[in-house]
Write a protein that holds these residues in place. Structure first.
Motif, PDB file in Angstrom:
ATOM      1  N   GLU A 143       0.862  -1.186   0.000  1.00  0.00           N
ATOM      2  CA  GLU A 143       0.000   0.000   0.000  1.00  0.00           C
ATOM      3  C   GLU A 143       0.895   1.231   0.000  1.00  0.00           C
ATOM      4  OE1 GLU A 143      -2.550  -0.198   3.361  1.00  0.00           O
ATOM      5  OE2 GLU A 143      -3.529  -2.072   2.731  1.00  0.00           O
ATOM      6  N   ARG A 144       0.598   2.172  -0.887  1.00  0.00           N
ATOM      7  CA  ARG A 144       1.442   3.361  -1.056  1.00  0.00           C
ATOM      8  C   ARG A 144       0.693   4.591  -0.572  1.00  0.00           C
ATOM      9  NH1 ARG A 144       0.490   0.167  -4.844  1.00  0.00           N
ATOM     10  NH2 ARG A 144       2.061  -1.221  -5.729  1.00  0.00           N
ATOM     11  N   THR A 145       1.371   5.422   0.191  1.00  0.00           N
ATOM     12  CA  THR A 145       0.793   6.698   0.616  1.00  0.00           C
ATOM     13  C   THR A 145       1.836   7.798   0.522  1.00  0.00           C
ATOM     14  OG1 THR A 145       1.339   6.343   2.963  1.00  0.00           O
ATOM     15  CG2 THR A 145      -0.834   5.599   2.217  1.00  0.00           C
ATOM     16  N   LEU A 146       1.357   9.024   0.431  1.00  0.00           N
ATOM     17  CA  LEU A 146       2.206  10.197   0.449  1.00  0.00           C
ATOM     18  C   LEU A 146       1.695  11.149   1.520  1.00  0.00           C
ATOM     19  CD1 LEU A 146       2.396  10.946  -3.389  1.00  0.00           C
ATOM     20  CD2 LEU A 146       4.290  10.140  -1.978  1.00  0.00           C
ATOM     21  N   GLU A 147       2.600  11.774   2.255  1.00  0.00           N
ATOM     22  CA  GLU A 147       2.216  12.860   3.150  1.00  0.00           C
ATOM     23  C   GLU A 147       2.359  14.154   2.365  1.00  0.00           C
ATOM     24  OE1 GLU A 147       4.154  12.740   6.920  1.00  0.00           O
ATOM     25  OE2 GLU A 147       3.558  10.671   7.317  1.00  0.00           O
ATOM     26  N   MET A 148       1.211  14.859   2.216  1.00  0.00           N
ATOM     27  CA  MET A 148       1.139  16.006   1.322  1.00  0.00           C
ATOM     28  C   MET A 148       0.528  17.208   2.031  1.00  0.00           C
ATOM     29  SD  MET A 148      -0.316  14.127  -2.132  1.00  0.00           S
ATOM     30  CE  MET A 148      -0.282  15.669  -3.053  1.00  0.00           C
ATOM     31  N   ARG A 149       0.764  18.374   1.465  1.00  0.00           N
ATOM     32  CA  ARG A 149       0.138  19.614   1.936  1.00  0.00           C
ATOM     33  C   ARG A 149       0.209  20.638   0.813  1.00  0.00           C
ATOM     34  NH1 ARG A 149       5.006  21.486   6.062  1.00  0.00           N
ATOM     35  NH2 ARG A 149       6.481  22.153   4.457  1.00  0.00           N
ATOM     36  N   PHE A 150      -0.576  21.688   0.934  1.00  0.00           N
ATOM     37  CA  PHE A 150      -0.427  22.808   0.020  1.00  0.00           C
ATOM     38  C   PHE A 150       0.797  23.625   0.426  1.00  0.00           C
ATOM     39  CE2 PHE A 150      -5.085  22.188  -0.619  1.00  0.00           C
ATOM     40  CZ  PHE A 150      -5.046  22.003  -1.995  1.00  0.00           C
ATOM     41  N   VAL A 151       1.463  24.198  -0.551  1.00  0.00           N
ATOM     42  CA  VAL A 151       2.625  25.043  -0.265  1.00  0.00           C
ATOM     43  C   VAL A 151       2.202  26.162   0.686  1.00  0.00           C
ATOM     44  CG1 VAL A 151       4.288  26.649  -1.253  1.00  0.00           C
ATOM     45  CG2 VAL A 151       3.743  24.532  -2.462  1.00  0.00           C
ATOM     46  N   ASP A 166       0.499   6.268 -16.238  1.00  0.00           N
ATOM     47  CA  ASP A 166      -0.017   7.431 -16.950  1.00  0.00           C
ATOM     48  C   ASP A 166      -1.144   8.067 -16.138  1.00  0.00           C
ATOM     49  OD1 ASP A 166       1.748   6.892 -18.984  1.00  0.00           O
ATOM     50  OD2 ASP A 166       0.294   5.772 -20.191  1.00  0.00           O
ATOM     51  N   GLY A 167      -1.132   9.381 -16.055  1.00  0.00           N
ATOM     52  CA  GLY A 167      -2.160  10.087 -15.309  1.00  0.00           C
ATOM     53  C   GLY A 167      -1.993  10.020 -13.804  1.00  0.00           C
ATOM     54  N   TRP A 168      -0.808   9.589 -13.342  1.00  0.00           N
ATOM     55  CA  TRP A 168      -0.601   9.396 -11.904  1.00  0.00           C
ATOM     56  C   TRP A 168      -0.731  10.706 -11.128  1.00  0.00           C
ATOM     57  CZ3 TRP A 168       3.534  10.860  -8.492  1.00  0.00           C
ATOM     58  CH2 TRP A 168       3.513  10.202  -7.250  1.00  0.00           C
ATOM     59  N   ARG A 169      -0.168  11.804 -11.654  1.00  0.00           N
ATOM     60  CA  ARG A 169      -0.250  13.076 -10.939  1.00  0.00           C
ATOM     61  C   ARG A 169      -1.703  13.507 -10.752  1.00  0.00           C
ATOM     62  NH1 ARG A 169       3.541  14.371 -14.818  1.00  0.00           N
ATOM     63  NH2 ARG A 169       5.734  14.397 -14.142  1.00  0.00           N
ATOM     64  N   ASP A 170      -2.526  13.325 -11.770  1.00  0.00           N
ATOM     65  CA  ASP A 170      -3.941  13.699 -11.666  1.00  0.00           C
ATOM     66  C   ASP A 170      -4.651  12.839 -10.620  1.00  0.00           C
ATOM     67  OD1 ASP A 170      -3.648  15.631 -13.621  1.00  0.00           O
ATOM     68  OD2 ASP A 170      -4.288  14.314 -15.260  1.00  0.00           O
ATOM     69  N   GLU A 171      -4.316  11.549 -10.581  1.00  0.00           N
ATOM     70  CA  GLU A 171      -4.935  10.671  -9.585  1.00  0.00           C
ATOM     71  C   GLU A 171      -4.500  11.038  -8.174  1.00  0.00           C
ATOM     72  OE1 GLU A 171      -5.424   6.327 -10.926  1.00  0.00           O
ATOM     73  OE2 GLU A 171      -3.719   7.035 -12.118  1.00  0.00           O
ATOM     74  N   VAL A 172      -3.234  11.379  -8.017  1.00  0.00           N
ATOM     75  CA  VAL A 172      -2.735  11.787  -6.702  1.00  0.00           C
ATOM     76  C   VAL A 172      -3.417  13.076  -6.256  1.00  0.00           C
ATOM     77  CG1 VAL A 172      -0.711  12.606  -5.442  1.00  0.00           C
ATOM     78  CG2 VAL A 172      -0.529  10.612  -6.939  1.00  0.00           C
ATOM     79  N   LEU A 173      -3.552  14.029  -7.169  1.00  0.00           N
ATOM     80  CA  LEU A 173      -4.199  15.297  -6.830  1.00  0.00           C
ATOM     81  C   LEU A 173      -5.654  15.068  -6.422  1.00  0.00           C
ATOM     82  CD1 LEU A 173      -4.181  18.356  -6.642  1.00  0.00           C
ATOM     83  CD2 LEU A 173      -4.721  18.450  -9.111  1.00  0.00           C
ATOM     84  N   ALA A 174      -6.363  14.218  -7.157  1.00  0.00           N
ATOM     85  CA  ALA A 174      -7.762  13.938  -6.815  1.00  0.00           C
ATOM     86  C   ALA A 174      -7.870  13.268  -5.446  1.00  0.00           C
ATOM     87  CB  ALA A 174      -8.397  13.065  -7.898  1.00  0.00           C
ATOM     88  N   SER A 175      -6.953  12.336  -5.160  1.00  0.00           N
ATOM     89  CA  SER A 175      -6.964  11.663  -3.858  1.00  0.00           C
ATOM     90  C   SER A 175      -6.649  12.648  -2.747  1.00  0.00           C
ATOM     91  CB  SER A 175      -5.946  10.521  -3.857  1.00  0.00           C
ATOM     92  OG  SER A 175      -5.955   9.834  -2.625  1.00  0.00           O
ATOM     93  N   PHE A 176      -5.694  13.540  -2.988  1.00  0.00           N
ATOM     94  CA  PHE A 176      -5.345  14.558  -1.992  1.00  0.00           C
ATOM     95  C   PHE A 176      -6.529  15.476  -1.701  1.00  0.00           C
ATOM     96  CE2 PHE A 176      -3.576  18.946  -1.379  1.00  0.00           C
ATOM     97  CZ  PHE A 176      -3.180  18.773  -0.065  1.00  0.00           C
ATOM     98  N   ARG A 177      -7.239  15.880  -2.729  1.00  0.00           N
ATOM     99  CA  ARG A 177      -8.375  16.786  -2.536  1.00  0.00           C
ATOM    100  C   ARG A 177      -9.507  16.082  -1.775  1.00  0.00           C
ATOM    101  NH1 ARG A 177      -7.964  21.493  -5.399  1.00  0.00           N
ATOM    102  NH2 ARG A 177     -10.195  21.829  -5.254  1.00  0.00           N
ATOM    103  N   ARG A 178      -9.698  14.793  -2.023  1.00  0.00           N
ATOM    104  CA  ARG A 178     -10.723  14.045  -1.274  1.00  0.00           C
ATOM    105  C   ARG A 178     -10.344  13.961   0.200  1.00  0.00           C
ATOM    106  NH1 ARG A 178     -10.643  10.718  -5.927  1.00  0.00           N
ATOM    107  NH2 ARG A 178      -9.230   9.257  -4.880  1.00  0.00           N
ATOM    108  N   GLN A 179      -9.085  13.624   0.476  1.00  0.00           N
ATOM    109  CA  GLN A 179      -8.644  13.519   1.863  1.00  0.00           C
ATOM    110  C   GLN A 179      -8.696  14.881   2.565  1.00  0.00           C
ATOM    111  OE1 GLN A 179      -7.785  10.644   3.542  1.00  0.00           O
ATOM    112  NE2 GLN A 179      -8.526   9.635   1.704  1.00  0.00           N
ATOM    113  N   TYR A 180      -8.372  15.919   1.847  1.00  0.00           N
ATOM    114  CA  TYR A 180      -8.402  17.264   2.414  1.00  0.00           C
ATOM    115  C   TYR A 180      -9.829  17.642   2.805  1.00  0.00           C
ATOM    116  CZ  TYR A 180      -7.231  22.247   2.874  1.00  0.00           C
ATOM    117  OH  TYR A 180      -7.028  23.518   3.354  1.00  0.00           O
TER     118      TYR A 180
END
Length: 293
Positions: A143-151, A166-180
């Protein structure tokens, strides 16, 4: 009343009886636990007033009704063997290890090849540890996770992410916005760049064949094992039936006040509450609206 109990009740001068003093201490402990649980729930975007309280620990089933009352929870779940649940969880949890790397990057600037290589390195390290511990290589999952925040933010949130493709950045951004949105209860802002701080891979083996519940061999007729006085504020002492948990069959329904004893803990069912023994041996307690807990 013993001289020592009388001394403390009279010395404090705040409570009429030693029983009131004990109830005050009990209530204060419940409020402290409720405050910690409330913060834990709110940090995860949850309303404790809409959720059942799950109790564990030797005193969990005893303090649970008071903690639930302080939280506004409508119900409570008392699992079997609550007093040793942490030990049982340790024994029945799948073998796992977290591999962590610190690498700061803006989401829009991280190269896919770099991200893929970093996760692959961490997955390989986790798999090596588990296979050396006896887990079959084919049974290891990651299982992969990233600890993220807005600048510009001072704290980050953990975000589950898919394998790099392909499209990984978009998927990460969508997941981040859901968690946020779940964490803070508001839509994530736009026009601000997210940044990555910590990369994590959890390598895990298969679930062990474990079952927490038990099946009563009793017909349920002998579950009532006696009565004793129990203190319930504000009414004081009341004669209270005592039940043997191991003799309660699935589907049994009890109404409070009642005490349910097992080897590791005692479950308190307050006046006005109703509890049901579930198929997995847990006991589900529903509190009367506006009643005492």
């Amino acid at each position: 009343m013993t001289p020592l109990r009388t001394f403390w009740a009279e010395t404090l001068g705040l409570l009429r009886l030693a029983e009131d003093l004990g109830n005050g201490i009990h209530t204060t402990a419940n409020e402290n636990m409720a405050n910690a649980a409330r913060v834990h729930a709110i940090e995860r975007g949850q309303d404790p007033g809409r959720l059942p309280l799950f109790v564990s620990g030797g005193n969990g089933p005893l303090h649970g009704p008071g903690v639930a009352r302080a939280l506004g929870s409508p119900s409570m779940v008392a699992p079997p063997a609550a007093g040793v649940l942490s030990a049982l969880g340790f024994l029945s949890a799948p073998m796992s290890i977290d591999i962590v790397r610190s690498r700061h990057a803006l989401l829009g600037e991280i190269g896919l090849d770099d991200a893929r290589a970093l996760f692959a390195e961490m997955e390989r390290e986790g798999a090596e540890v588990l296979t050396a511990s006896g887990v079959a290589a084919a049974a290891v999952v990651h299982e992969r996770t990233l600890e993220m925040r807005f600048v510009g933010q001072g704290s980050e949130i953990e975000v589950p992410v898919p394998p790099v493709g392909d499209g990984w950045r978009d998927e990460v951004l969508a997941s981040f916005r859901r968690q946020y949105a779940q964490r803070f209860g508001t839509v994530a802002p736009t026009g601000v760049e997210p940044e990555l701080l910590t990369w994590r891979v959890t390598a895990r083996g298969p679930e062990p064949p474990a079952r927490l519940g038990f099946e009563s061999t009793s017909d349920g007729q002998d579950a009532l094992i006696g009565h004793r006085d129990a203190y319930f504020a504000p009414g004081g002492y009341a004669p209270t039936p005592v039940y043997d948990r191991y003799r309660l069959r699935a589907g049994a329904v009890l109404t409070g006040p009642a005490l349910v004893e097992e080897r590791e803990a005692t479950l308190l069912v307050p006046p006005g509450a109703r509890c049901t023994v579930e198929a997995d041996s847990s006991i589900f307690v529903e509190f009367a609206l506006g009643g005492s807990r």
